[in-house]
Enzyme design. Structure first.
Site, short mmCIF file in Angstrom:
data_model
loop_
_atom_site.label_atom_id
_atom_site.label_comp_id
_atom_site.label_asym_id
_atom_site.label_seq_id
_atom_site.Cartn_x
_atom_site.Cartn_y
_atom_site.Cartn_z
N LYS A 153 -60.69 51.10 19.08
CA LYS A 153 -61.86 50.34 18.63
C LYS A 153 -62.15 50.74 17.19
O LYS A 153 -63.04 51.53 16.90
CB LYS A 153 -63.06 50.61 19.56
N GLU A 186 -57.91 37.83 24.77
CA GLU A 186 -59.36 38.05 24.87
C GLU A 186 -60.04 37.15 23.84
O GLU A 186 -59.39 36.34 23.18
CB GLU A 186 -59.72 39.53 24.69
N1 PMP Z 1 -62.72 43.24 23.24
C1 PMP Z 1 -63.06 43.52 21.98
C2 PMP Z 1 -62.08 43.28 20.90
C3 PMP Z 1 -64.34 44.04 21.68
O1 PMP Z 1 -64.70 44.32 20.43
C4 PMP Z 1 -65.26 44.25 22.76
C5 PMP Z 1 -66.67 44.72 22.47
N2 PMP Z 1 -66.78 46.05 22.21
C6 PMP Z 1 -64.84 43.97 24.06
C7 PMP Z 1 -63.56 43.46 24.27
C8 PMP Z 1 -65.75 44.25 25.24
O2 PMP Z 1 -65.74 45.63 25.53
P1 PMP Z 1 -66.98 46.35 26.22
O3 PMP Z 1 -67.18 45.68 27.52
O4 PMP Z 1 -66.55 47.77 26.38
O5 PMP Z 1 -68.12 46.19 25.30
#
Ligand code: PMP
Length: 296
Positions: A153, A186
């Site tokens: 991330k 995604e």
């Molecule tokens: N994919 C990406 C690329 C993201 O930035 C996020 C948001 N943080 C998510 C998926 C969702 O992840 P989470 O449920 O841990 O917030």
């Protein structure tokens, strides 16, 4: 309350004075990591899990976070307390820190920690959960798992931003990004699920997705509702022909997608399984057992 207070490296600054160096490699090279976290009714939902992911991201880019995890918990809670927030969006950023203009991370002696807390606005608009989103499959492919993978991330979100801009140009609410092989991956900032009958499927981590925390809750909730839950490759054809499609993320929670590339998904309205999952998820986000209390 006055101006929002932002934490930077041991001090709290009013929003207008919260500034970092133009020589921070987070600015110069996108060299850093972050977490987006939420607090509900005085409890920070899944704070430990978010910090575990932050420290795994740090390990992956050889970044030494200058604060241990328990102290990081305290810093997040203290920032919320100083801002008198009980329901909030929390942005926790760790940059490589200040160094010379050349990109060698070894030249930055100390990472910087930034914590921003804000009252919440719905990501996709107030009625996204009842109305559903219109999405398009964009031409920008997700970065490969052996490149700038979104498994880390990081502060490098250009791949997601390019996808987002394509959706905007197409007049859609949201983008759906394919992986480099052409399988569904995604959306720019959310994981994705499809419902086929009583089956719930989501792309596997091999597609280069972020290991989403909301995604893992939704898989558990799906199983508890008696659904068969699969992590697998999903083709664009399966996506378009699914009974229901929805996105998941900490900030967005669970958001239905009712149209993709101008084709209605299922009945074109928010599906029954998506609706049930939204309700179950809302219950756990407000359950203090899943979080850490701000006033602890
Ligand atoms: N994919 C990406 C690329 C993201 O930035 C996020 C948001 N943080 C998510 C998926 C969702 O992840 P989470 O449920 O841990 O917030």
């Amino acid at each position: 309350m006055g101006s929002a207070l932002i934490y930077i490296d041991g001090e709290f600054f009013p929003k207008e004075q919260a500034k970092i160096s133009v020589y921070d490699h987070g600015v110069l090279y996108g060299d850093g990591i972050y977490e987006g976290i939420r607090a509900y009714a005085g409890s920070v939902f899944q704070l430990s899990e978010h910090l575990d992911r932050l420290y795994r991201s740090a390990r992956s880019i050889r970044l030494a976070i200058p604060v241990e995890k328990p102290d990081m918990v305290d810093l997040v809670l203290e920032t919320l307390r100083r801002n008198e927030l009980r329901d909030a969006y929390i942005r926790l950023i760790v940059t490589r820190g200040v160094g010379p203009i050349s990109p060698d991370p070894r030249t930055c002696p100390r990472a910087s920690i930034i914590i921003i807390t804000e009252p919440l606005d719905p990501v996709h608009g107030a009625d996204a959960t009842t109305r559903g989103l219109r999405a398009v499959i964009v031409s920008t492919r997700r970065d490969a798992i052996d490149a700038t993978s979104h498994e880390i991330k990081s502060l490098n979100y250009m791949n997601s931003l390019l996808a987002r801009m394509e959706a905007t140009v197409a007049g859609a609410d949201e983008a759906i990004v394919l992986d480099p092989r052409g399988f569904v991956c995604e959306s720019p900032i959310c994981n994705l699920f499809i419902v086929q009958g009583e089956r719930l499927a989501t792309p596997a981590v091999s597609s280069g997705i972020l290991h989403g925390i909301t995604r893992s809750h939704v898989m558990t909730l799906g199983r508890e509702m008696g659904m068969a839950v699969e992590e697998r490759d999903i083709t664009p054809y399966e996506l378009i022909n699914a009974d229901e499609v929805f996105l998941t993320g900490t900030h967005a929670e669970i958001v239905p997608v009712v149209m993709i590339n101008g084709i209605a998904i299922g009945s074109g309205a928010v599906g029954a399984h998506t609706g049930a999952l939204i309700q179950s998820y809302q219950r756990i986000t407000r359950d203090p057992r899943y979080g850490i209390g701000i006033d602890q």
